[in-house]
Motif scaffolding. Structure first.
Motif, short mmCIF file in Angstrom:
data_model
loop_
_atom_site.label_atom_id
_atom_site.label_comp_id
_atom_site.label_asym_id
_atom_site.label_seq_id
_atom_site.Cartn_x
_atom_site.Cartn_y
_atom_site.Cartn_z
N TYR A 39 0.82 -1.20 0.00
CA TYR A 39 0.00 0.00 0.00
C TYR A 39 0.86 1.26 0.00
O TYR A 39 1.93 1.30 0.63
N GLY A 67 -1.42 -5.66 13.31
CA GLY A 67 -1.30 -4.74 12.18
C GLY A 67 -0.89 -5.42 10.90
O GLY A 67 -1.46 -5.16 9.83
N ARG A 68 0.10 -6.33 10.98
CA ARG A 68 0.56 -7.03 9.79
C ARG A 68 -0.55 -7.88 9.19
O ARG A 68 -0.82 -7.84 7.98
N LEU A 71 -3.43 -5.77 7.64
CA LEU A 71 -3.03 -5.17 6.36
C LEU A 71 -3.02 -6.22 5.26
O LEU A 71 -3.49 -5.97 4.14
N GLU A 72 -2.50 -7.42 5.56
CA GLU A 72 -2.46 -8.49 4.56
C GLU A 72 -3.87 -8.93 4.16
O GLU A 72 -4.16 -9.14 2.99
N SER A 74 -6.49 -7.23 4.20
CA SER A 74 -7.20 -6.15 3.50
C SER A 74 -6.86 -6.12 2.01
O SER A 74 -7.59 -5.50 1.22
N LYS A 75 -5.77 -6.77 1.61
CA LYS A 75 -5.31 -6.67 0.23
C LYS A 75 -6.27 -7.32 -0.77
O LYS A 75 -6.34 -6.90 -1.92
N PRO A 80 -4.05 -2.97 -3.19
CA PRO A 80 -3.12 -1.86 -3.05
C PRO A 80 -3.01 -0.98 -4.29
O PRO A 80 -2.69 0.20 -4.18
N VAL A 85 -3.44 3.81 2.30
CA VAL A 85 -3.86 3.45 3.65
C VAL A 85 -3.42 4.50 4.66
O VAL A 85 -2.42 5.19 4.47
N LEU A 137 -8.04 0.41 10.36
CA LEU A 137 -7.27 0.97 9.25
C LEU A 137 -8.26 1.60 8.26
O LEU A 137 -9.34 1.05 8.03
N PHE A 139 -8.83 3.18 4.25
CA PHE A 139 -8.31 3.06 2.89
C PHE A 139 -8.92 4.17 2.03
O PHE A 139 -10.09 4.53 2.19
N SER A 152 -11.04 -1.36 7.50
CA SER A 152 -10.79 -2.68 8.08
C SER A 152 -10.65 -2.52 9.59
O SER A 152 -9.99 -1.58 10.05
#
Length: 362
Positions: A39, A67-68, A71-72, A74-75, A80, A85, A137, A139, A152
């Motif tokens: 992102y 967090g990791r 984020l993953e 959410s892809k 991205p 983000v 998070l 976007f 997310s």
């Protein structure tokens, strides 16, 4: 002299009549992340108003994993290439604390209910608090933080619950039970988010994260929790939570032996290679694998030792680099931290299918 004074007075009058235009504030811009699958992040970066709360609540290993993982995950719904983000902004501190409170006549959206709960026959949990935290998070399809196009949220679930308040006994709730509780509370959280300005018709993903030891804030590197399910809510329509089978597993554990016996054996040989290089000196070797079902998808090693010269560290790094070849058949990325006491001195990155790279820190 009189002419000079008149010229200066005229200049001052013009200056007063034409004030300088105020400097324009720079527009938000984006900075591209680490590649085509990463992102962009809106800058200037705006910290989450709940950052200090997270720091006080989580061990670092959980904070990074939440967090990791979020984020993953959410892809897939929020690619991205289409979104940038930023830290969450919908859940203000007031909303955050209300959601994590107890349900009452004045706090109808609270995620933690009054009353007891029976996870299985014959077991009663006393006023369990199933939701311990929320991480958000945002976007964006534009370079404006004010325009949120997707959200997310990680809903953090407590595994260890109070069983008998008189003696302080506890009960470990299994993932399947937490998933059933979580998807009900997740639907409620989704309904609440739809009441917030700007969130009535945007896609929202909610993911369920289980924290294994929420009461343990001591320093040290332990296994983090893991996600057990998630749901995507398109616009205001209902979404369905799906179960995921993710976990972190210690590589010298019985679970690893039963799941991937060859990897268990390879880790034993890997440790033997390191201890052989170190001779009589003690060295700590911890390995953990991120599992998706019965398949390892990522490995982390932590090597801890005492004071060393540069040549000793360099030799140890080269020995580790050779030992990592044992795991080539897994086809996964491997990160190794070499630490003197608790300070990282060397990082060894091995991307699947490539030679390991040694990074020596000053």
């Amino acid at each position: 002299m009189r002419k000079l004074i008149l010229v200066l007075m005229a200049f001052l009058l013009v200056s007063c009549a034409s004030p300088e235009a105020p400097e324009e504030e720079p527009d938000d811009t984006t900075v591209v992340g680490g590649g085509t699958d990463a992102y962009s992040i809106l800058v200037p970066f705006a910290n989450s108003p709940l950052r200090q709360e997270y720091a006080n609540t989580y061990r670092e290993t959980d904070l990074m994993e939440i967090g990791r993982g979020l984020l993953e995950k959410s892809k897939e719904p929020f690619a991205p290439k289409n979104y940038s983000v930023s830290e969450g902004s919908l859940l203000t501190p007031n909303r955050y604390y209300e959601l994590l409170g107890r349900e009452s006549d004045t706090n109808v959206y609270a995620l933690n209910k009054e009353g007891n709960f029976e996870p299985e026959e014959g077991v009663t949990l006393i006023r369990p608090q199933f939701v311990s935290n929320l991480v958000e998070l945002n976007f964006h399809k534009t370079n404006s933080k004010d325009k949120v196009d997707a959200v997310s949220v990680a809903m953090v679930m407590k595994r260890i619950q109070l069983l008998d308040p008189e003696i302080g006994s506890t009960y470990r709730v299994e993932d399947d039970v937490l998933f059933e509780v979580g998807r009900t509370l997740g639907q409620q959280l989704h309904s609440y988010l739809r009441t917030l300005e700007g969130a009535s018709d945007i896609p929202i993903m909610i993911a369920l994260y289980v924290q294994e030891s929420d009461g343990d804030n001591l320093p040290g590197r332990y296994l983090p929790g893991h996600y057990i399910g998630n749901a995507l809510f398109e616009s205001a329509r209902s979404g369905e939570f799906t179960r995921t089978q993710e976990s972190w597993v210690l590589m010298n554990s019985e679970q690893m032996l039963n799941t991937l016996p060859q990897t268990y054996s390879d880790f034993s040989e890997f440790k033997r290679t390191i201890t052989h290089f170190m001779g009589d000196e003690s060295v700590g070797v911890v390995g953990k694998a991120f599992m998706n079902g019965n398949k390892a998808t990522r490995i982390q090693f932590e090597i801890t030792t005492g004071p060393k010269t540069y040549l000793e560290l360099h030799g140890l790094a080269e020995s580790i680099k050779v030992g990592l070849k044992r795991f080539d058949d897994l086809g996964v990325d491997i990160v190794t931290d070499v630490m003197i006491f608790q300070k990282t001195r060397i990082i060894i990155n091995k991307t699947a299918g490539q030679e390991a790279e040694i990074i020596i820190l000053n």
